[in-house]
Structures are given as structure tokens and as C-alpha cells.
Design a protein around this motif. Structure first.
Motif, PDB file in Angstrom:
ATOM      1  N   MET A 439       0.839  -1.199   0.000  1.00 58.69           N
ATOM      2  CA  MET A 439       0.000   0.000   0.000  1.00 58.69           C
ATOM      3  C   MET A 439       0.883   1.262   0.000  1.00 58.69           C
ATOM      4  O   MET A 439       0.663   2.202  -0.756  1.00 58.69           O
ATOM      5  N   LYS A 440       1.917   1.235   0.844  1.00 59.57           N
ATOM      6  CA  LYS A 440       2.804   2.404   0.908  1.00 59.57           C
ATOM      7  C   LYS A 440       3.528   2.624  -0.413  1.00 59.57           C
ATOM      8  O   LYS A 440       3.713   3.751  -0.860  1.00 59.57           O
ATOM      9  N   ASP A 441       3.945   1.515  -1.044  1.00 62.01           N
ATOM     10  CA  ASP A 441       4.636   1.644  -2.340  1.00 62.01           C
ATOM     11  C   ASP A 441       3.702   2.256  -3.396  1.00 62.01           C
ATOM     12  O   ASP A 441       4.102   3.116  -4.181  1.00 62.01           O
ATOM     13  N   VAL A 442       2.477   1.781  -3.398  1.00 66.69           N
ATOM     14  CA  VAL A 442       1.499   2.310  -4.356  1.00 66.69           C
ATOM     15  C   VAL A 442       1.291   3.816  -4.109  1.00 66.69           C
ATOM     16  O   VAL A 442       1.277   4.626  -5.043  1.00 66.69           O
ATOM     17  N   LEU A 443       1.166   4.188  -2.855  1.00 69.49           N
ATOM     18  CA  LEU A 443       0.965   5.605  -2.545  1.00 69.49           C
ATOM     19  C   LEU A 443       2.207   6.421  -2.894  1.00 69.49           C
ATOM     20  O   LEU A 443       2.110   7.571  -3.334  1.00 69.49           O
ATOM     21  N   TRP A 444       3.374   5.812  -2.764  1.00 71.10           N
ATOM     22  CA  TRP A 444       4.605   6.513  -3.167  1.00 71.10           C
ATOM     23  C   TRP A 444       4.592   6.767  -4.680  1.00 71.10           C
ATOM     24  O   TRP A 444       4.902   7.875  -5.131  1.00 71.10           O
ATOM     25  N   VAL A 445       4.217   5.731  -5.446  1.00 70.66           N
ATOM     26  CA  VAL A 445       4.153   5.903  -6.916  1.00 70.66           C
ATOM     27  C   VAL A 445       3.223   7.066  -7.250  1.00 70.66           C
ATOM     28  O   VAL A 445       3.537   7.935  -8.071  1.00 70.66           O
ATOM     29  N   LEU A 446       2.090   7.089  -6.580  1.00 65.20           N
ATOM     30  CA  LEU A 446       1.113   8.148  -6.862  1.00 65.20           C
ATOM     31  C   LEU A 446       1.647   9.528  -6.455  1.00 65.20           C
ATOM     32  O   LEU A 446       1.439  10.516  -7.164  1.00 65.20           O
ATOM     33  N   ALA A 447       2.336   9.588  -5.346  1.00 66.39           N
ATOM     34  CA  ALA A 447       2.895  10.874  -4.913  1.00 66.39           C
ATOM     35  C   ALA A 447       3.983  11.334  -5.885  1.00 66.39           C
ATOM     36  O   ALA A 447       4.109  12.527  -6.186  1.00 66.39           O
ATOM     37  N   GLU A 448       4.745  10.378  -6.403  1.00 66.71           N
ATOM     38  CA  GLU A 448       5.780  10.718  -7.396  1.00 66.71           C
ATOM     39  C   GLU A 448       5.117  11.268  -8.671  1.00 66.71           C
ATOM     40  O   GLU A 448       5.613  12.209  -9.285  1.00 66.71           O
ATOM     41  N   ILE A 449       3.995  10.674  -9.034  1.00 71.64           N
ATOM     42  CA  ILE A 449       3.266  11.190 -10.205  1.00 71.64           C
ATOM     43  C   ILE A 449       2.804  12.620  -9.931  1.00 71.64           C
ATOM     44  O   ILE A 449       2.989  13.519 -10.753  1.00 71.64           O
ATOM     45  N   LEU A 450       2.233  12.835  -8.768  1.00 66.93           N
ATOM     46  CA  LEU A 450       1.756  14.186  -8.434  1.00 66.93           C
ATOM     47  C   LEU A 450       2.908  15.190  -8.430  1.00 66.93           C
ATOM     48  O   LEU A 450       2.760  16.327  -8.871  1.00 66.93           O
ATOM     49  N   ARG A 451       4.049  14.742  -7.918  1.00 65.84           N
ATOM     50  CA  ARG A 451       5.207  15.642  -7.860  1.00 65.84           C
ATOM     51  C   ARG A 451       5.606  16.099  -9.275  1.00 65.84           C
ATOM     52  O   ARG A 451       5.705  17.303  -9.550  1.00 65.84           O
ATOM     53  N   GLN A 452       5.771  15.145 -10.169  1.00 65.64           N
ATOM     54  CA  GLN A 452       6.210  15.524 -11.520  1.00 65.64           C
ATOM     55  C   GLN A 452       5.130  16.313 -12.268  1.00 65.64           C
ATOM     56  O   GLN A 452       5.426  17.259 -12.987  1.00 65.64           O
ATOM     57  N   VAL A 453       3.881  15.897 -12.081  1.00 68.15           N
ATOM     58  CA  VAL A 453       2.793  16.624 -12.750  1.00 68.15           C
ATOM     59  C   VAL A 453       2.759  18.062 -12.240  1.00 68.15           C
ATOM     60  O   VAL A 453       2.656  19.019 -13.015  1.00 68.15           O
ATOM     61  N   ALA A 454       2.878  18.239 -10.940  1.00 67.07           N
ATOM     62  CA  ALA A 454       2.824  19.591 -10.377  1.00 67.07           C
ATOM     63  C   ALA A 454       3.988  20.440 -10.902  1.00 67.07           C
ATOM     64  O   ALA A 454       3.811  21.616 -11.225  1.00 67.07           O
ATOM     65  N   ILE A 455       5.157  19.834 -11.025  1.00 62.06           N
ATOM     66  CA  ILE A 455       6.301  20.590 -11.565  1.00 62.06           C
ATOM     67  C   ILE A 455       6.014  21.003 -13.013  1.00 62.06           C
ATOM     68  O   ILE A 455       6.266  22.132 -13.420  1.00 62.06           O
ATOM     69  N   LEU A 456       5.430  20.075 -13.763  1.00 58.80           N
ATOM     70  CA  LEU A 456       5.186  20.357 -15.181  1.00 58.80           C
ATOM     71  C   LEU A 456       4.071  21.374 -15.426  1.00 58.80           C
ATOM     72  O   LEU A 456       4.065  22.037 -16.462  1.00 58.80           O
ATOM     73  N   ILE A 457       3.112  21.467 -14.504  1.00 58.18           N
ATOM     74  CA  ILE A 457       2.025  22.425 -14.772  1.00 58.18           C
ATOM     75  C   ILE A 457       2.310  23.812 -14.193  1.00 58.18           C
ATOM     76  O   ILE A 457       1.484  24.716 -14.312  1.00 58.18           O
ATOM     77  N   GLN A 458       3.493  23.990 -13.607  1.00 54.71           N
ATOM     78  CA  GLN A 458       3.815  25.313 -13.045  1.00 54.71           C
ATOM     79  C   GLN A 458       3.640  26.460 -14.040  1.00 54.71           C
ATOM     80  O   GLN A 458       3.128  27.517 -13.660  1.00 54.71           O
ATOM     81  N   PRO A 459       4.066  26.292 -15.320  1.00 49.42           N
ATOM     82  CA  PRO A 459       3.917  27.433 -16.223  1.00 49.42           C
ATOM     83  C   PRO A 459       2.470  27.879 -16.391  1.00 49.42           C
ATOM     84  O   PRO A 459       2.191  29.065 -16.437  1.00 49.42           O
ATOM     85  N   VAL A 460       1.545  26.934 -16.450  1.00 49.12           N
ATOM     86  CA  VAL A 460       0.149  27.272 -16.724  1.00 49.12           C
ATOM     87  C   VAL A 460      -0.605  27.601 -15.438  1.00 49.12           C
ATOM     88  O   VAL A 460      -1.406  28.530 -15.391  1.00 49.12           O
ATOM     89  N   MET A 461      -0.371  26.831 -14.381  1.00 52.61           N
ATOM     90  CA  MET A 461      -1.104  27.042 -13.132  1.00 52.61           C
ATOM     91  C   MET A 461      -0.129  27.285 -11.986  1.00 52.61           C
ATOM     92  O   MET A 461       0.074  26.403 -11.135  1.00 52.61           O
ATOM     93  N   PRO A 462       0.470  28.476 -11.958  1.00 49.60           N
ATOM     94  CA  PRO A 462       1.522  28.722 -10.968  1.00 49.60           C
ATOM     95  C   PRO A 462       1.059  28.583  -9.516  1.00 49.60           C
ATOM     96  O   PRO A 462       1.812  28.087  -8.689  1.00 49.60           O
ATOM     97  N   GLU A 463      -0.180  28.980  -9.225  1.00 52.63           N
ATOM     98  CA  GLU A 463      -0.607  28.933  -7.815  1.00 52.63           C
ATOM     99  C   GLU A 463      -0.987  27.528  -7.383  1.00 52.63           C
ATOM    100  O   GLU A 463      -0.543  27.044  -6.343  1.00 52.63           O
ATOM    101  N   ALA A 464      -1.808  26.873  -8.186  1.00 53.95           N
ATOM    102  CA  ALA A 464      -2.267  25.530  -7.830  1.00 53.95           C
ATOM    103  C   ALA A 464      -1.083  24.570  -7.721  1.00 53.95           C
ATOM    104  O   ALA A 464      -1.017  23.739  -6.810  1.00 53.95           O
ATOM    105  N   SER A 465      -0.126  24.706  -8.629  1.00 53.27           N
ATOM    106  CA  SER A 465       1.012  23.785  -8.609  1.00 53.27           C
ATOM    107  C   SER A 465       1.860  24.025  -7.365  1.00 53.27           C
ATOM    108  O   SER A 465       2.364  23.084  -6.757  1.00 53.27           O
ATOM    109  N   GLN A 466       1.970  25.276  -6.994  1.00 56.97           N
ATOM    110  CA  GLN A 466       2.740  25.589  -5.788  1.00 56.97           C
ATOM    111  C   GLN A 466       2.087  24.976  -4.553  1.00 56.97           C
ATOM    112  O   GLN A 466       2.765  24.384  -3.712  1.00 56.97           O
ATOM    113  N   ASN A 467       0.767  25.073  -4.484  1.00 60.05           N
ATOM    114  CA  ASN A 467       0.059  24.453  -3.361  1.00 60.05           C
ATOM    115  C   ASN A 467       0.282  22.954  -3.333  1.00 60.05           C
ATOM    116  O   ASN A 467       0.526  22.365  -2.284  1.00 60.05           O
ATOM    117  N   MET A 468       0.202  22.337  -4.514  1.00 62.33           N
ATOM    118  CA  MET A 468       0.400  20.885  -4.571  1.00 62.33           C
ATOM    119  C   MET A 468       1.797  20.513  -4.096  1.00 62.33           C
ATOM    120  O   MET A 468       1.975  19.576  -3.322  1.00 62.33           O
TER     121      MET A 468
END
Ligand code: MSP
Length: 497
Positions: A439-468
Motif C-alpha cells: 500500500m505504501k509503495d502504491v501511494l509513493w508511486v502516486l505521490a511521485e506522479i503528483l510531484r512531476q505533474v505539479a512541476i510540469l504544470i507550473q507554467p500554466v497554473m503557478p498557484e495551484a502547482s505551488q500548493n500541490m
């Protein structure tokens, strides 16, 4: 030393309040500027105001204000808008500044020296709304092809020998197949030039609100020659001590413009620069126009969209996302409240919002609020989604370099959807009872996805990505694109706020 990337918006006429069209052009440049900064470039992002010419002078007269005082006021509205909409321009140029007079006059002197400007007289049609000259053959019912009313002008005028540049322009287009995008617009430019070019009137003698022609006080420069030169002014051209900046910044990497002003940027501007023996910009992108609920936006119809109002109603990041995701960049688009709400509920709330909400609350509840640490071993079920995630950056670079912002966002959201399916397939809530480590590994994979997605959407959504990124516990100096693609991974182990 990092590579320079210089991009510009058109400079906006200060005859009126900023509207959604202005915000759109600047937004497109803002996301690109942010993207390039995150990707390690030394970015210079320029916007500003176009303050001379008959159109602005008339608006000032109608308000009974002197043009300088009027332009000070309206220009400030545009400057305020850049802050309100979270635009990260590095400079804001006004064509009424001394530095700009210096650049225009230097360019003019060079064109005179090279024999490409001569004195004659102009007799023909002029549309103040477009600040453009039109040939008799283009006029129908007293209107220009753009629908702008025209007036008859007869006055002494300096001319630029545009006719002499037809072959050189066509050769230049051939040698630079990416000079204008989209392709269909480039074809229009080429057929316009193939149709033959007439010399262009580049000064006006019947009013005085402009940059004075050096050595002839009776004339001011044609507002488009003045306006286009802003791109070089801000790069240091004609400035004392501006040489090293100029060497670094010019030629510009990208002029972003609306389709209505492409001819000025893709025909006149390179011709002026060739005549002055100066390097030409690398690329001009002509984007489309927005309508409002299916109708052309116009002051007379009273349906002008105020970007600040939209941002206040729906949220700034939401508006930024919508404008770039809804319409393939380059095409025309329609702004409707239904479409806006649909995107917000779908892509933002259901897809991304839901994913991030589910993952963070599961970590919070089931891992004692501690971010799982990077698993020693991943399973076959984790590999495809991480591979898709790690592969995103390459596609993003390609799409941003071709200004296909909608494609870039679409690809990120494909991974977001895959992540939502992964949650359902892995069912971490069930693993909680059977295999807590998995379960922890699965949640880690998902958090890693969120991390990279948030970094990538910074140009378009600077505030939301920062919160994430804040919620995930990603340090402020670990949000650049060098943190993507498997180069680093979420290490975990920290307590979430
Ligand atoms: N001052 C000139 C540009 C000189 S650049 C050397 C000018 N100014 S403008 O204020 O009229 O327009 C600026 C930009 O806003 C243009 O790129 C134009 O295409 C864009 N838009 C104006 N209305 C628009 C829409 N309805 N939709 C999208 N963009 C629109 O032209």
C-alpha cells in the motif's frame, strides 16, 4: 552560461481598457517564459504599450486629455493587468520613453544611410483603427478588408523601398521554414509577398503624436515602424551601454502576435531589418481570435470580456488553464461559460483535483501523515505509468517550442487519467488490510506522479502547482525541470503538513 531566450508580446494600443484578447497573447508568452526558465534558459520576456499614432491621439482628444497624460493613465492599466494576472514579464516598454526614441531614430538613420527611405507624397486610403494604408482595390463600401472605416489622406511622406525586398523576403522564407507558424498563416504571408509589394509610407505629416523623423520636424514616424522597433529597444539597441545586452538578446526567439497583425511582423519587420542589415527574428507565431458565446467581441456590441472579472469568478489558474487547453493554439476559439465550467469540473476538479485529494488523504490517514519512502523494488504494475510520467518532459519541450500548448496539457492529463485508473486497479484501501508495505509503495508511486505533474504544470497554473508541491513537501529549490524524468525521485520520509 545558460542560453538566452527572448520572447515578446505585441505592444498594446492604449486607446482602451485591456480585454481578454490582450490577456490571451500575454498569457501565451507568460507560460512559455515560465517553461523556459524552469528548463534552465536565461529568459527575457517583454510586453508593453504602443502609445503613438492617430488612433491613440483621437482617443485622447475624445476624452479631452492631452495625449501624454492619457497614455500615462491607460498604460498603467496594462501594467496593472500584468500583475493581476500573475504575468512574469521582465520588462514593460512604453513607446513614449526616451530609450525608444533613441532606438527608432537610430534605425531610421540606418535606413536613410542605406538608401531605403526617400521623400515623396502619399495619396490614398488610411484606416485609423488598423493604423494601416490600403490600396484602392482593397476598399469596398468605404471599408478596409478588416471592416475598419477608411479616410482619404494626401500629404508629403517618406517611403520605405519595400518593393525592392520581394525576392529577398521570399528567399528568406524558403531558408527559414519555421519563421511563421501556423503553416497555413505562413502560406498566406508568402502569397501576399508573391503578389508583389508596393513601397510603404513610413511617416505622417498631418499630426504630431509620434517619434520625430530625424532632421525633418514636419514628420513623425509611421506608428508601425515605431511600434515594431520596440522589440529592439528593449534588447538594448540604440542605448548607451546596451551593446552586450543587444548581443545577447537580438535576434528575438519569438514574437507572439494575433493573426490580425501578422503581416506587419512577417513582412514589413524583416524587410526593415534586412534593409538596416540587422538580424531578423527567429519566429513569429500568429494565434487566433476569441469570440464571446459565438459572437465577435466588440465594444459596440458591448460584449467585451474583462479578464479580471473571469479570473475573479472562476479563479486565475482556472482561467489560464482554460484559455490554453480549450482551443488548439493558433485556431480561433469561443469563450462560453458552459465550456469554462465543463473544463473546470472535468479536467481540474474530477481528474487532477480528485487524484491529488485521494492520494494525500490516504497518505495522511493510513501512513500516519508521513510521506512513504522510495520503494526498494517496484513491481511490473508500476513500470508503465512511471515510464509514461518520465517521458513527459521530452514531449513538453517539443510542444512548447512549437507553441502547441493544448497538446502539452493534453499529454500531462493523459498521465493524470492513467494515474486515476492506477488508483482504482491497485485499490490501496484494500491493501491496507492485506499488505501495508505494498500500500505504501502504491501511494509513493502516486505521490511521485503528483510531484512531476505539479512541476510540469507550473507554467500554466503557478498557484495551484505551488500548493500541490507544498502539500507534497517538495522543497522550493527542487521544482525545476532538472528534477524530472527519473533524474531524481521523491525520497519521502517526511511528515506532511
Ligand atoms: N499595437 C498593435 C501591435 C503592435 S506590435 C509591434 C496592436 N495592438 S492591439 O492592442 O490592438 O492588439 C494587440 C493584440 O491583441 C493583437 O495580437 C490582437 O490579435 C490581440 N487581440 C485583440 N482582440 C483579440 C481577440 N478577440 N482574441 C484574441 N486576441 C485578440 O495591434
Amino acid at each position: 552560461m545558460s542560453t538566452s531566450y527572448y520572447l515578446t508580446t505585441p505592444i498594446y494600443y492604449v486607446n482602451d481598457k485591456p480585454h481578454i484578447g490582450h490577456a490571451y497573447t500575454t498569457l501565451a508568452c507568460d507560460v512559455l517564459a515560465r517553461f523556459k526558465r524552469l528548463d534552465g534558459y536565461d529568459v527575457m520576456f517583454l510586453t508593453g504599450t504602443d502609445e503613438h499614432g492617430q488612433k491613440v491621439q483621437k482617443s485622447a482628444e475624445e476624452k479631452g486629455i492631452d495625449p501624454k497624460a492619457f497614455t500615462d493613465q491607460v498604460s498603467q492599466n496594462f501594467r496593472d493587468l500584468t500583475a493581476t494576472l500573475n504575468f512574469t514579464n521582465d520588462d514593460f516598454i512604453r513607446t513614449t520613453e526616451d530609450r525608444h526614441y533613441a532606438a527608432c531614430q537610430k534605425l531610421w538613420a540606418k535606413l536613410i544611410e542605406n538608401g531605403d527611405i526617400y521623400l515623396d507624397s502619399y495619396k490614398g486610403w488610411y484606416a485609423v483603427r488598423d493604423e494601416a494604408f490600403y490600396a484602392e482595390s482593397e476598399i469596398t463600401d468605404g471599408k478596409a478588408p478588416t471592416g475598419a472605416p477608411v479616410e482619404w489622406v494626401e500629404e508629403p511622406s517618406y517611403f520605405f523601398r519595400l518593393s525592392a525586398f520581394q525576392d529577398r523576403l521570399l528567399a528568406f522564407y524558403d531558408a527559414n521554414p519555421d519563421f511563421v507558424a501556423p503553416k497555413s498563416r505562413f502560406n498566406e504571408v508568402k502569397s501576399f509577398v508573391k503578389g508583389g509589394l508596393m513601397d510603404l509610407s513610413v511617416s505622417r505629416a498631418s499630426f504630431s503624436w509620434g517619434v520625430p523623423v530625424p532632421g525633418d520636424d514636419a514628420h513623425v514616424m509611421y506608428v508601425w515602424l515605431d511600434a515594431l522597433t520596440n522589440y529592439m529597444t528593449a534588447a538594448g539597441y540604440g542605448q548607451d551601454g546596451g551593446e552586450s545586452e543587444y548581443a545577447k538578446r537580438w535576434p528575438a526567439d519569438l514574437h507572439m502576435v494575433g493573426k490580425d497583425i501578422l503581416r506587419f511582423h512577417a513582412v514589413y519587420w524583416p524587410a526593415f531589418l534586412m534593409a538596416a542589415e540587422l538580424p531578423t527574428p527567429k519566429r513569429v507565431f500568429a494565434h487566433g481570435w476569441w469570440t464571446n458565446e459565438g459572437q465577435k467581441i466588440s465594444k459596440s456590441l458591448g460584449n467585451v470580456i474583462d479578464p479580471v472579472e473571469i479570473a475573479n469568478t472562476y479563479g486565475l489558474d482556472q482561467m489560464r488553464y482554460f484559455l490554453l487547453r480549450e482551443v488548439p493554439f493558433g485556431n480561433d476559439g469561443d469563450f462560453s461559460h458552459t465550456a469554462m465550467v465543463h473544463r473546470m469540473n472535468g479536467d481540474l476538479a474530477n481528474d487532477l483535483g480528485n487524484l491529488s485529494q485521494r492520494v494525500l488523504s490516504m497518505i495522511f490517514k493510513n501512513c500516519d501523515g508521513v510521506m512513504p519512502t522510495r520503494p526498494a523494488q517496484l513491481t511490473e504494475a508500476d513500470a508503465p505509468i512511471l515510464a509514461a510520467l518520465d517521458g513527459l518532459l521530452e514531449g513538453q519541450r517539443k510542444h512548447y517550442d512549437s507553441q502547441m500548448f493544448h497538446e502539452a496539457l493534453k499529454e500531462i492529463w493523459e498521465v493524470v487519467s492513467a494515474a486515476n485508473r492506477y488508483v482504482d486497479d491497485m485499490a490501496p484501501w484494500a491493501l491496507r488490510k492485506t499488505d501495508i508495505d505494498r500500500m505504501k509503495d502504491v501511494l509513493w508511486v502516486l505521490a511521485e506522479i503528483l510531484r512531476q505533474v505539479a512541476i510540469l504544470i507550473q507554467p500554466v497554473m503557478p498557484e495551484a502547482s505551488q500548493n500541490m508541491l507544498d502539500q507534497l513537501g517538495v522543497a522550493a529549490d527542487e521544482r525545476g525541470f532538472d528534477q524530472l524524468g527519473g533524474a531524481t525521485r521523491l525520497s519521502g520520509g517526511w511528515t506532511l503538513e
